[in-house]
Design an enzyme around this catalytic site. Sequence first.
Site, PDB file in Angstrom:
ATOM      1  N   ASP A 108      -3.163 -18.168   2.489  1.00 19.10           N
ATOM      2  CA  ASP A 108      -4.315 -18.560   1.925  1.00 19.10           C
ATOM      3  C   ASP A 108      -5.200 -19.840   3.117  1.00 19.10           C
ATOM      4  O   ASP A 108      -6.062 -19.786   3.212  1.00 19.10           O
ATOM      5  CB  ASP A 108      -4.060 -19.275   0.621  1.00 19.10           C
ATOM      6  CG  ASP A 108      -2.572 -20.023   0.563  1.00 19.10           C
ATOM      7  OD1 ASP A 108      -2.024 -19.871   1.532  1.00 19.10           O
ATOM      8  OD2 ASP A 108      -2.331 -20.643  -0.502  1.00 19.10           O
ATOM      9  N   TYR A 132       0.758  -1.129  -0.063  1.00 16.29           N
ATOM     10  CA  TYR A 132       0.048   0.122   0.120  1.00 16.29           C
ATOM     11  C   TYR A 132       0.835   1.205   0.064  1.00 16.29           C
ATOM     12  O   TYR A 132       0.368   2.347  -0.332  1.00 16.29           O
ATOM     13  CB  TYR A 132      -0.944   0.134   1.186  1.00 16.29           C
ATOM     14  CG  TYR A 132      -1.926  -1.009   1.377  1.00 16.29           C
ATOM     15  CD1 TYR A 132      -2.428  -1.671   0.090  1.00 16.29           C
ATOM     16  CD2 TYR A 132      -2.763  -1.502   2.410  1.00 16.29           C
ATOM     17  CE1 TYR A 132      -3.267  -2.799  -0.026  1.00 16.29           C
ATOM     18  CE2 TYR A 132      -3.867  -2.187   2.267  1.00 16.29           C
ATOM     19  CZ  TYR A 132      -4.210  -3.138   1.294  1.00 16.29           C
ATOM     20  OH  TYR A 132      -5.020  -4.056   1.150  1.00 16.29           O
ATOM     21  N   LYS A 155       3.242 -15.505   3.048  1.00 17.42           N
ATOM     22  CA  LYS A 155       3.237 -16.241   1.784  1.00 17.42           C
ATOM     23  C   LYS A 155       4.815 -16.698   1.250  1.00 17.42           C
ATOM     24  O   LYS A 155       5.205 -16.235   0.084  1.00 17.42           O
ATOM     25  CB  LYS A 155       2.631 -15.181   0.479  1.00 17.42           C
ATOM     26  CG  LYS A 155       2.213 -16.037  -0.692  1.00 17.42           C
ATOM     27  CD  LYS A 155       1.164 -16.990  -0.506  1.00 17.42           C
ATOM     28  CE  LYS A 155       0.930 -17.787  -1.772  1.00 17.42           C
ATOM     29  NZ  LYS A 155      -0.133 -18.923  -1.566  1.00 17.42           N
ATOM     30  N   ASP A 184     -11.022  -7.986   7.934  1.00 19.99           N
ATOM     31  CA  ASP A 184     -12.356  -8.036   7.711  1.00 19.99           C
ATOM     32  C   ASP A 184     -13.057  -9.271   7.843  1.00 19.99           C
ATOM     33  O   ASP A 184     -14.212  -9.343   8.386  1.00 19.99           O
ATOM     34  CB  ASP A 184     -12.255  -7.253   6.346  1.00 19.99           C
ATOM     35  CG  ASP A 184     -12.657  -5.798   6.423  1.00 19.99           C
ATOM     36  OD1 ASP A 184     -12.308  -5.241   7.535  1.00 19.99           O
ATOM     37  OD2 ASP A 184     -13.050  -5.178   5.470  1.00 19.99           O
ATOM     38  N   ASP A 226      -5.114  -6.523   6.179  1.00 19.57           N
ATOM     39  CA  ASP A 226      -6.398  -5.723   5.741  1.00 19.57           C
ATOM     40  C   ASP A 226      -7.524  -6.701   5.503  1.00 19.57           C
ATOM     41  O   ASP A 226      -8.674  -6.730   6.025  1.00 19.57           O
ATOM     42  CB  ASP A 226      -5.985  -4.797   4.480  1.00 19.57           C
ATOM     43  CG  ASP A 226      -7.041  -3.823   4.292  1.00 19.57           C
ATOM     44  OD1 ASP A 226      -8.130  -3.570   4.799  1.00 19.57           O
ATOM     45  OD2 ASP A 226      -7.296  -3.517   3.142  1.00 19.57           O
TER      46      ASP A 226
END
Length: 357
Positions: free
Chosen positions: A223, A142, A191, A251, A247
Amino acid sequence: MNKRITVIKGDGIGPEIVTQAMRVLDVIAEKYGHTFEYQEINAGGNAIDLYGVPLPEESLQKCLDCDSVLLGAVGGPKWDHVEPARRPEKALLAIRKAMGLYSNLRPAKIFPQLADASPLKPSIVAEGIDFIIVRELIGGIYFGKRRTEEIDGQMVANDEMTYSEEEIRRIAKVAFNTAKKRGGKVISVDKANVLDTSRLWRKVMEEVAKDYPDVTLEHMLVDNCAMQIVKKPSQFDVVVTENMFGDILSDEASMITGSIGMIPSSSLGDGTRGLYEPIHGSAPDIAGKNLANPIGTILAAAMMLKYSFDMDEESTAIEAAVEKTLDQGFRTGDCMSEGMTRLGCIEMGDKIIENLR
Ligand code: NAD
């Protein structure tokens, strides 16, 4: 103790919910002999109306000159037409950056009283959901370089993801310190089978873990983590991860608890000063109607006591008062169910205060 709290009531339901959290803090001050001095500032849409900018310099200074910041929410349709550089949410980004808040802590906790609101199977919920996601907040993709250019007749876009050892080390310490105050277990999510940033992430996590012999560290691929959060959420205590993974996972985690109005969050940097807020927005559809659920903000105030002021007992007292109020069957409209008693925002504050006393 004497603490100075900068208060941003903000827009929409912000003033209603923050007022209830301040009432709760006042009771804590009275009960435990502390003094909380509030300095209220304008930020967000209300600051645009008054000063033409979402974060006047004076407001920012007061965020830097305090022991912690308590925030309701900012924004709303009234300011949707404002040019991007002056939008209400720019105030929050500027505050986070200026305060150096690189870690975001978001608990995913299900109140047994609200178990029906979770989209998960009752058998999974019954095992308990009580973990916290520690997300790196000001690094990664980001904040990396980005560009879009034409190559060989087609548009190509590029977003860079960068992490330094130091950025990883400081967020690792937040996660391990948080785990020390909780169940003593960190799951680091990455990852590492694909990304170099993740391989460095893993290495630094292992190094930091050596300084915390009483905390266990496991690694999980992102994942798999996304699956495990809905399959067996009871296995998690503290999850630490980079900005974009955090992020998305935070959520997902808030969704399984069933109610957006109940969840607090904190953002911290070096030192103890933090920014505390509920995870939801300014809910303009119910603003000014005494319908908002103040619990997320009240629990954000409880987090402030625990993580910034080292007032564990006081923080636990607020959590216990919230639990008791739910046990007694009191609900705001957003989490109302059959057989419960519906309360407005102010009345919910009254009940929690009654139970706190
Ligand atoms: P929202 O979270 O404000 O509302 C989503 C839904 O949840 C609405 O139906 C709302 O009524 C309900 N809701 C939210 N909080 C509640 C509470 N405490 N009690 C009862 N019901 C509640 O999200 P949105 O509608 O997408 O955004 C509204 C505004 O808030 C936008 O301008 C957005 O930019 C802003 N926003 C601000 C923040 C922040 O200040 N940190 C975060 C998210 C969104």
